[in-house]
Design an enzyme around this catalytic site. Structure first.
Site, PDB file in Angstrom:
ATOM      1  N   LYS A   1       0.851  -1.304  -0.001  1.00 42.05           N
ATOM      2  CA  LYS A   1       0.026   0.082  -0.058  1.00 42.05           C
ATOM      3  C   LYS A   1       0.965   1.405  -0.081  1.00 42.05           C
ATOM      4  CE  LYS A   1      -4.522   0.985   0.244  1.00 42.05           C
ATOM      5  NZ  LYS A   1      -5.751   0.226  -0.247  1.00 42.05           N
TER       6      LYS A   1
HETATM    7  P1  NAD Z   1     -13.338   7.587  -2.833  1.00 43.26           P
HETATM    8  O1  NAD Z   1     -12.227   8.805  -2.773  1.00 43.26           O
HETATM    9  O2  NAD Z   1     -13.755   7.308  -4.432  1.00 43.26           O
HETATM   10  O3  NAD Z   1     -14.620   7.889  -1.905  1.00 43.26           O
HETATM   11  C1  NAD Z   1     -14.335   8.253  -0.758  1.00 43.26           C
HETATM   12  C2  NAD Z   1     -15.803   8.437   0.112  1.00 43.26           C
HETATM   13  O4  NAD Z   1     -15.506   8.710   1.292  1.00 43.26           O
HETATM   14  C3  NAD Z   1     -16.208   9.825  -0.623  1.00 43.26           C
HETATM   15  O5  NAD Z   1     -17.439   9.672  -0.767  1.00 43.26           O
HETATM   16  C4  NAD Z   1     -15.923  10.770   0.708  1.00 43.26           C
HETATM   17  O6  NAD Z   1     -16.581  11.839   0.661  1.00 43.26           O
HETATM   18  C5  NAD Z   1     -15.949   9.962   1.865  1.00 43.26           C
HETATM   19  N1  NAD Z   1     -15.211  10.424   3.106  1.00 43.26           N
HETATM   20  C6  NAD Z   1     -14.216  10.599   2.983  1.00 43.26           C
HETATM   21  N2  NAD Z   1     -14.087  11.319   4.516  1.00 43.26           N
HETATM   22  C7  NAD Z   1     -15.088  11.055   5.013  1.00 43.26           C
HETATM   23  C8  NAD Z   1     -15.616  11.261   6.357  1.00 43.26           C
HETATM   24  N3  NAD Z   1     -14.722  11.955   7.265  1.00 43.26           N
HETATM   25  N4  NAD Z   1     -16.985  10.948   6.948  1.00 43.26           N
HETATM   26  C9  NAD Z   1     -17.672  10.258   5.629  1.00 43.26           C
HETATM   27  N5  NAD Z   1     -17.461  10.198   4.558  1.00 43.26           N
HETATM   28  C10 NAD Z   1     -16.097  10.413   4.222  1.00 43.26           C
HETATM   29  O7  NAD Z   1     -12.627   6.437  -2.434  1.00 43.26           O
HETATM   30  P2  NAD Z   1     -13.061   4.851  -2.635  1.00 43.26           P
HETATM   31  O8  NAD Z   1     -12.099   4.380  -3.796  1.00 43.26           O
HETATM   32  O9  NAD Z   1     -14.598   4.775  -2.598  1.00 43.26           O
HETATM   33  O10 NAD Z   1     -12.334   4.020  -1.417  1.00 43.26           O
HETATM   34  C11 NAD Z   1     -13.404   4.066  -0.087  1.00 43.26           C
HETATM   35  C12 NAD Z   1     -12.852   2.876   0.837  1.00 43.26           C
HETATM   36  O11 NAD Z   1     -12.689   1.913   0.141  1.00 43.26           O
HETATM   37  C13 NAD Z   1     -11.437   3.124   1.294  1.00 43.26           C
HETATM   38  O12 NAD Z   1     -11.396   2.585   2.500  1.00 43.26           O
HETATM   39  C14 NAD Z   1     -10.702   2.340   0.517  1.00 43.26           C
HETATM   40  O13 NAD Z   1      -9.381   1.828   0.887  1.00 43.26           O
HETATM   41  C15 NAD Z   1     -11.534   1.222   0.090  1.00 43.26           C
HETATM   42  N6  NAD Z   1     -11.107   0.469  -0.842  1.00 43.26           N
HETATM   43  C16 NAD Z   1     -11.345   0.841  -2.257  1.00 43.26           C
HETATM   44  C17 NAD Z   1     -11.007   0.183  -3.434  1.00 43.26           C
HETATM   45  C18 NAD Z   1     -11.255   0.676  -4.792  1.00 43.26           C
HETATM   46  O14 NAD Z   1     -10.964  -0.095  -5.786  1.00 43.26           O
HETATM   47  N7  NAD Z   1     -11.350   2.197  -5.195  1.00 43.26           N
HETATM   48  C19 NAD Z   1     -10.501  -1.257  -3.160  1.00 43.26           C
HETATM   49  C20 NAD Z   1     -10.689  -1.859  -2.019  1.00 43.26           C
HETATM   50  C21 NAD Z   1     -11.139  -0.835  -0.980  1.00 43.26           C
END
Ligand code: NAD
Length: 429
Positions: free
Chosen positions: A119
């Protein structure tokens, strides 16, 4: 933190505040009794293989120089190259990146794709920077970690606040430095650069697939189910869309701008368009607003944290009134909150399988890059669903066999696979 975990805490983390890495160590301690003879290798899981901290100096648009702290951690590479996203966030810490890298090792092993876990992250608030500044930050970061990444060594991908454009800059920087265009050095790229169809939606689609399987086991129909989601980005937004398309009522969404609520179910395509246009869900009409406390206490069939880690803690766990918690985010539930929810009868589908759809399609992207032969969206979604269903079914069977939670079962399966690889490879020299 249990004493045996404290002993393996790296000297650069504070025992008083080990952060998310401390949560991960507790999860490993819980699984150790189920590892049989492989338990002698368990310390391997408690120490990241390689940890790199870099300075990322960048000239801003106004001519001033800013410095950002960047990290790349390779937790375990026994089963294959390191694999894991890069996060841009002002509160990223080393402990967080270490934990996220470890959860990637567990995740790739849980769904049985041939990768290890890694990561990366940069302590930066991307909302405070222009696209040109973000490009310079990205390129300098890849330049600094360039000596440990590569298509056969460690493959970055998108995470919070990083996207396909940022992956394109990463790939280009690596190509400029090595003189070879190697699309397989990152996944989550634009389609025009060798990205895979379906990668953008893959994590949210995987969340929907495993949630549907867990609902089937619990005798709950998707159609008509009440769903609440924290996070309206890549993962939360896609999951919301798929639940909506399949007849569920997404009654609430929380993001960094606020909480929106509509008892009859939100019009998700309109919410997503509003969030895209305005930068968040706040002020969406017609919808009521709720406090974060009210959001967590909503009565639902499915609750999906899909934002950041440590959102469900001892402070709000007892307020949660959902039947199934599906962890779209990485590490959203602390171990103590996990116990409280389990005592309250909440079924938890853990992050390491719930959000593994992204790494599964990243694996497909990597395979397509090596063969330079691309699959259709139908093939990708079919293979993704097969991987996710198989992972859920096998972990659910392990949970029943050992009478443990789905999280412990996923850790038993994954840690056994990692440590078997470690054992047969042996220790060098
Ligand atoms: P992203 O940046 O597309 O979206 C993040 C979302 O979280 C946004 O809607 C934002 O407004 C919200 N957010 C941020 N801070 C916040 C807070 N304090 N309170 C409430 N909401 C908040 O990110 P993503 O890619 O959707 O990732 C989200 C989660 O999923 C993370 O934990 C990431 O590690 C995990 N994840 C993502 C992927 C991927 O393929 N994108 C894969 C596995 C896991």
């Amino acid at each position: 933190m249990p004493e045996n975990s404290a002993q393996s805490l790296p000297s650069y983390l504070s025992p008083d505040n080990p952060g998310p890495w401390g949560n991960y160590l507790e999860q490993v301690d819980r699984v150790a009794p189920y590892l049989g003879s492989l338990a002698k290798w368990v310390e391997t899981l408690k120490r990241p293989h390689r940890t790199l901290i870099v300075d990322v100096p960048v000239e801003l648009d106004d001519g001033t120089i800013a410095h950002f702290e960047g990290y790349r951690v390779q937790h375990n590479i026994a089963r294959g190259p390191g694999k894991g996203g890069v996060r841009f966030h002002p509160q990223v810490t080393l402990s967080e990146v270490m934990a996220l890298s470890a959860w990637m090792s567990v995740k790739t092993a849980a769904v049985n794709v041939p990768f290890g876990g890694a990561k990366g992250g940069i302590r930066v608030d991307p909302h405070q920077h222009s696209p040109r500044e973000i490009e310079r930050i990205t390129r300098r970061y890849i330049n600094e970690i360039g000596m440990i990444i590569g298509p056969n060594t460690d493959i970055p991908a998108p995470d919070v606040n990083t996207n396909a454009q940022i992956m394109a800059w990463m790939m280009d920087t690596y190509a400029m430095n090595t003189g070879i265009t190697q699309p397989g050095v990152v996944t989550g790229k634009p389609i025009s650069l060798g990205g895979s169809l379906g990668r953008v939606e893959a994590t949210g689609r995987g969340v929907f697939v495993v949630a549907s399987e867990a609902m089937k086991d619990a005798g709950i129909e998707v159609s008509g189910a009440r769903v609440a989601i924290q996070g309206c980005g890549n993962v939360g937004g896609t999951a919301a869309q798929l639940f909506h398309e399949n007849g569920a009522k997404v009654i609430a969404i929380q993001d960094h701008t606020g909480v929106i609520y509509q008892d009859s179910g939100l019009d998700i395509p309109k919410v997503l368009a509003h969030a895209q246009e305005t930068g968040g869900v706040a002020d969406f009409t017609p919808a009521d607003t709720l406090t974060p406390e009210e959001f967590w206490a909503l009565e639902t069939e499915v609750l999906i944290p899909a934002a950041l880690e440590e959102q469900i803690t001892v402070d709000n766990a007892n307020q949660i009134r959902t039947k199934i918690l599906v962890e779209g985010a990485n590490g959203p539930t602390t171990p103590k909150a996990d116990d409280m929810l389990t005592d309250n009868g909440v079924i938890i589908v853990p992050d390491v399988i719930a959000n593994a759809g992204g790494v599964s399609v990243s694996y497909f992207e990597w395979v397509q890059n090596f063969s330079s032969f691309f699959w259709t969206i139908e093939e990708i979604n079919e293979r993704l669903e097969a991987i996710m269903r198989e992972a859920y079914r096998s972990i659910s069977a392990t949970a029943k066999e050992h009478k443990v939670s789905l999280r412990t079962a996923a850790f038993i399966t994954a840690c056994s696979r990692i440590l078997e690889a470690r054992e047969v490879r042996g220790l060098y020299p």
